[in-house]
Design a protein around this motif. Structure first.
Motif, PDB file in Angstrom:
ATOM      1  N   THR A  64       0.605  -1.364  -0.183  1.00 28.59           N
ATOM      2  CA  THR A  64       0.134   0.078   0.157  1.00 28.59           C
ATOM      3  C   THR A  64       0.901   1.235  -0.038  1.00 28.59           C
ATOM      4  O   THR A  64       1.761   1.232   0.323  1.00 28.59           O
ATOM      5  CB  THR A  64      -0.884  -0.137   1.147  1.00 28.59           C
ATOM      6  OG1 THR A  64      -1.615   1.418   0.965  1.00 28.59           O
ATOM      7  CG2 THR A  64      -0.271   0.091   2.268  1.00 28.59           C
ATOM      8  N   SER A  65       0.364   2.431  -0.365  1.00 28.07           N
ATOM      9  CA  SER A  65       0.438   3.529  -0.697  1.00 28.07           C
ATOM     10  C   SER A  65       0.064   5.007   0.577  1.00 28.07           C
ATOM     11  O   SER A  65       0.665   5.807   0.168  1.00 28.07           O
ATOM     12  CB  SER A  65       0.916   4.301  -2.188  1.00 28.07           C
ATOM     13  OG  SER A  65       1.963   3.355  -2.837  1.00 28.07           O
TER      14      SER A  65
ATOM     15  N   HIS B 270       4.267   9.328   2.789  1.00 29.19           N
ATOM     16  CA  HIS B 270       5.910   8.209   2.431  1.00 29.19           C
ATOM     17  C   HIS B 270       6.698   8.755   3.951  1.00 29.19           C
ATOM     18  O   HIS B 270       7.099   9.508   4.487  1.00 29.19           O
ATOM     19  CB  HIS B 270       6.769   9.401   1.253  1.00 29.19           C
ATOM     20  CG  HIS B 270       6.186  10.364   0.915  1.00 29.19           C
ATOM     21  ND1 HIS B 270       7.620  11.022   1.799  1.00 29.19           N
ATOM     22  CD2 HIS B 270       6.254  11.389   0.514  1.00 29.19           C
ATOM     23  CE1 HIS B 270       7.985  11.871   2.247  1.00 29.19           C
ATOM     24  NE2 HIS B 270       6.516  12.868   1.012  1.00 29.19           N
TER      25      HIS B 270
ATOM     26  N   GLY C 251       9.687   2.715  -1.065  1.00 31.91           N
ATOM     27  CA  GLY C 251       8.330   2.442  -2.397  1.00 31.91           C
ATOM     28  C   GLY C 251       7.211   2.133  -1.063  1.00 31.91           C
ATOM     29  O   GLY C 251       7.694   2.351  -0.010  1.00 31.91           O
ATOM     30  N   PRO C 252       6.572   1.507  -1.372  1.00 35.00           N
ATOM     31  CA  PRO C 252       5.100   1.825  -1.369  1.00 35.00           C
ATOM     32  C   PRO C 252       5.654   0.604   0.007  1.00 35.00           C
ATOM     33  O   PRO C 252       6.576   0.000   0.143  1.00 35.00           O
ATOM     34  CB  PRO C 252       4.324   1.431  -2.301  1.00 35.00           C
ATOM     35  CG  PRO C 252       4.769   1.631  -3.514  1.00 35.00           C
ATOM     36  CD  PRO C 252       5.894   1.851  -3.149  1.00 35.00           C
TER      37      PRO C 252
ATOM     38  N   PHE D 281      12.767   2.166  -4.003  1.00 32.67           N
ATOM     39  CA  PHE D 281      11.796   3.650  -4.477  1.00 32.67           C
ATOM     40  C   PHE D 281      11.550   3.585  -6.145  1.00 32.67           C
ATOM     41  O   PHE D 281      12.507   3.548  -6.863  1.00 32.67           O
ATOM     42  CB  PHE D 281      12.222   4.582  -4.148  1.00 32.67           C
ATOM     43  CG  PHE D 281      12.218   5.762  -4.627  1.00 32.67           C
ATOM     44  CD1 PHE D 281      10.691   6.097  -4.275  1.00 32.67           C
ATOM     45  CD2 PHE D 281      12.326   6.788  -5.670  1.00 32.67           C
ATOM     46  CE1 PHE D 281       9.652   7.832  -4.792  1.00 32.67           C
ATOM     47  CE2 PHE D 281      11.683   7.242  -6.244  1.00 32.67           C
ATOM     48  CZ  PHE D 281      10.687   7.937  -5.860  1.00 32.67           C
ATOM     49  N   VAL D 282      10.517   3.121  -6.520  1.00 34.34           N
ATOM     50  CA  VAL D 282      10.614   3.954  -7.877  1.00 34.34           C
ATOM     51  C   VAL D 282       9.188   4.707  -8.019  1.00 34.34           C
ATOM     52  O   VAL D 282       8.661   4.956  -7.888  1.00 34.34           O
ATOM     53  CB  VAL D 282       9.412   2.663  -8.636  1.00 34.34           C
ATOM     54  CG1 VAL D 282       9.429   2.303 -10.222  1.00 34.34           C
ATOM     55  CG2 VAL D 282       9.635   1.123  -7.540  1.00 34.34           C
ATOM     56  N   GLN D 283      10.811   5.335  -9.157  1.00 31.56           N
ATOM     57  CA  GLN D 283      10.784   6.773 -10.084  1.00 31.56           C
ATOM     58  C   GLN D 283       9.556   7.448 -10.070  1.00 31.56           C
ATOM     59  O   GLN D 283       8.506   5.812 -11.172  1.00 31.56           O
ATOM     60  CB  GLN D 283      11.569   7.104 -10.791  1.00 31.56           C
ATOM     61  CG  GLN D 283      11.633   8.380 -11.337  1.00 31.56           C
ATOM     62  CD  GLN D 283      11.554   9.227  -9.982  1.00 31.56           C
ATOM     63  OE1 GLN D 283      12.318   9.483  -9.391  1.00 31.56           O
ATOM     64  NE2 GLN D 283      11.065  10.789  -9.994  1.00 31.56           N
ATOM     65  N   GLY D 284       8.572   8.460 -10.102  1.00 30.43           N
ATOM     66  CA  GLY D 284       7.179   8.234 -10.245  1.00 30.43           C
ATOM     67  C   GLY D 284       5.189   7.586  -9.530  1.00 30.43           C
ATOM     68  O   GLY D 284       4.764   8.059  -9.400  1.00 30.43           O
ATOM     69  N   ASP D 285       6.211   7.192  -8.471  1.00 30.07           N
ATOM     70  CA  ASP D 285       5.490   6.377  -8.251  1.00 30.07           C
ATOM     71  C   ASP D 285       4.810   7.304  -6.510  1.00 30.07           C
ATOM     72  O   ASP D 285       5.989   7.711  -5.595  1.00 30.07           O
ATOM     73  CB  ASP D 285       6.038   4.441  -7.099  1.00 30.07           C
ATOM     74  CG  ASP D 285       5.160   4.009  -7.741  1.00 30.07           C
ATOM     75  OD1 ASP D 285       5.155   4.459  -8.977  1.00 30.07           O
ATOM     76  OD2 ASP D 285       6.316   2.658  -7.473  1.00 30.07           O
ATOM     77  N   PHE D 286       3.331   7.317  -6.543  1.00 30.69           N
ATOM     78  CA  PHE D 286       3.192   8.743  -5.155  1.00 30.69           C
ATOM     79  C   PHE D 286       2.773   8.040  -4.195  1.00 30.69           C
ATOM     80  O   PHE D 286       2.280   6.701  -3.656  1.00 30.69           O
ATOM     81  CB  PHE D 286       2.290   9.509  -6.063  1.00 30.69           C
ATOM     82  CG  PHE D 286       1.989  10.206  -5.132  1.00 30.69           C
ATOM     83  CD1 PHE D 286       2.350  11.599  -4.606  1.00 30.69           C
ATOM     84  CD2 PHE D 286       0.314   9.902  -4.089  1.00 30.69           C
ATOM     85  CE1 PHE D 286       1.596  12.228  -3.428  1.00 30.69           C
ATOM     86  CE2 PHE D 286      -0.132  11.153  -3.355  1.00 30.69           C
ATOM     87  CZ  PHE D 286       0.787  11.946  -3.469  1.00 30.69           C
ATOM     88  N   GLU D 287       3.370   8.039  -3.371  1.00 33.49           N
ATOM     89  CA  GLU D 287       3.316   7.397  -1.743  1.00 33.49           C
ATOM     90  C   GLU D 287       2.686   8.594  -0.729  1.00 33.49           C
ATOM     91  O   GLU D 287       3.837   9.546  -0.117  1.00 33.49           O
ATOM     92  CB  GLU D 287       4.192   7.403  -1.275  1.00 33.49           C
ATOM     93  CG  GLU D 287       3.506   6.161   0.153  1.00 33.49           C
ATOM     94  CD  GLU D 287       4.359   5.245   1.112  1.00 33.49           C
ATOM     95  OE1 GLU D 287       4.326   4.249   1.946  1.00 33.49           O
ATOM     96  OE2 GLU D 287       6.114   4.886   0.263  1.00 33.49           O
TER      97      GLU D 287
END
Length: 440
Positions: A178-179, A208, A215-216, A199-205
């Motif tokens: 989950t984010s 965070h 990452g999520p 961490f994946v570029q562009g993923d929004f959490e």
């Protein structure tokens, strides 16, 4: 000659056997003492267990200096030897539930456990998701349904099971990832290396980690991290009645300690008026002329909150059997004035060591300048100055309303009532009584 050597032989053999069969030796020794007549030892069959084959049972004698039977003295020595042997025992896991209401300083106090170090798994307001999911269209929640859900989620989380919490997270986690876990960054355990997925570029959490890019949140990794920690702590401002948590206290898998944080209701309201937009009615009542309508929903809600806090505290202070040794009431004002002392008290109550990491965090975050402590949600503060700051921002007429609807709560927790605006703003008059909270 045979008797001369029999006593040492018996004693040496017993010391060897005691290492492996301590319980058997203790039972045999007890039988020996119980069966002794005043001057004759008649227990050859039992004693033969401790002797070599064909070795005769010695006659009974008294010790020349103590006048005690020789075998009684030997039994005592065996027991002393046994009691001093090291016994390896796994340290007992502690489960801490910090209960409070909003704007009582619970985030600040929660850091006392979040900063504990590698042996603590701390969660910040996991019940936020439950409340959000169960909120009715017109606002508020069904009291009985939400209380049961809160209890069940807390119980599973203390057991490092996130499955029930997942069902309340919106949108639902995918493959336990989950984010959207509320305030993830407020738990150092959820931002640790073992839980920080790439961490994946562009993923929004939304919530965070702040110290590192993660990452999520993988809740499977979170559960593994939880199980690896010795102690677990959860902070919540959403539990209304302490007695609803009785199943947690009686769960044999848990060792739950409840720390109940309370604060002067006048200070709580003053802080909420600054922090929350929904308290605009109180702001208007404080600035305009006329009386505050005591039958208004907002005033009734304040009264209900005060009553719930007081009733929970009364339950805890009575120390019913299910809560005996499991409840500690702490006033925020005492923590703000004596942070190190009160933190040490909470750790003693919890049965955990008060670590240097916690002491260092408290020292750094309780003696800061007003500029550093200016944020509404700041965890830094000059504690001694912050404790009664509300007295110079809350209008006297609002303080009077709080005193009227929350008077029993003020009295129970040792907060003095003000009779005039001058008394409210007089720094030389403390509104905090010295009070020790023992059983009622």
């Amino acid at each position: 000659m045979r008797f001369k050597y029999s006593i040492p032989v018996v004693f040496v053999l017993a010391l060897v056997i005691i290492e492996k069969e301590n319980n058997i030796i203790s039972k045999v020794s007890d039988k020996l003492v119980l069966k002794q007549p005043p001057m004759v030892l008649d227990s050859s069959s039992s004693l033969q267990l401790l002797l070599k084959p064909n070795q005769s049972v010695p006659s009974f004698h008294f010790h020349p200096r103590t006048s005690a039977p020789v075998f009684t003295l030997m039994k005592r020595r065996l027991e002393d030897y046994s009691s001093h042997q090291p016994r390896t025992q796994k340290p007992k896991q502690k489960h801490i539930l910090l209960l409070a209401t909003t704007r009582t300083g619970s985030s600040f106090v929660g850091e006392f456990f979040n900063q504990q170090g590698d042996n603590m798994f701390y969660l910040f307001e996991p019940l936020w998701h439950v409340e959000k999911m169960l909120t009715l269209e017109g606002g508020g929640t069904n009291a009985s349904a939400s209380a049961k859900a809160y209890r069940n989620v807390l119980q599973q989380l203390f057991l490092c099971d996130f499955s029930l919490l997942e069902s309340f997270i919106d949108p639902p986690p995918v493959d336990h990832i989950t984010s959207n876990l509320f305030r993830r960054w407020s738990s150092s355990s959820l931002c640790a290396d073992s839980v920080c997925s790439p961490f994946v570029q562009g993923d929004f959490e939304k919530f965070h980690c702040k110290a590192r890019k993660c990452g999520p949140l993988n809740l499977t990794l979170a559960a593994q991290s939880c199980r690896a920690k010795q102690h677990r702590a959860i902070k919540s401002v959403r539990v209304r009645q302490l007695d609803m948590l009785r199943p947690l206290a009686e769960d044999p898998r848990l060792d739950v300690k409840f720390i109940h944080l309370v604060r002067d209701p006048r200070a709580v309201l003053a802080s909420r008026m600054v922090a929350f937009e929904k308290y605009k009615n109180w702001k208007e009542w404080g600035t305009r002329g006329g009386d505050v309508p005591l039958d208004d929903d907002e005033v009734m809600k304040l009264k209900g909150n005060c009553d719930n806090i007081r009733m929970s505290a009364q339950t805890g202070l009575r120390q019913p059997k299910w809560l005996r040794g499991r409840y500690l009431l702490v006033r925020y004002e005492d923590i703000a004035r004596f942070p190190m002392r009160k933190a040490a008290e909470m750790y003693r109550f919890a049965g955990m060591p008060f670590t240097p990491q916690v002491k260092s965090w408290i020292a750094r975050n309780t003696q800061v300048s007003p500029k550093e402590a200016s944020g509404v949600y700041s965890l830094q503060r000059n504690s001694s100055e912050h404790v009664e700051k509300w007295r110079f921002s809350l209008p006297f007429k609002i303080a009077q309303v709080v005193q009227r609807v929350c008077r029993p709560t003020l009295k129970l927790f040792g907060y003095k009532v003000v009779n005039s605006e001058k008394m409210l703003t007089d720094r030389s008059i403390s509104l905090i009584e010295d009070k020790v909270f023992n059983s009622l």
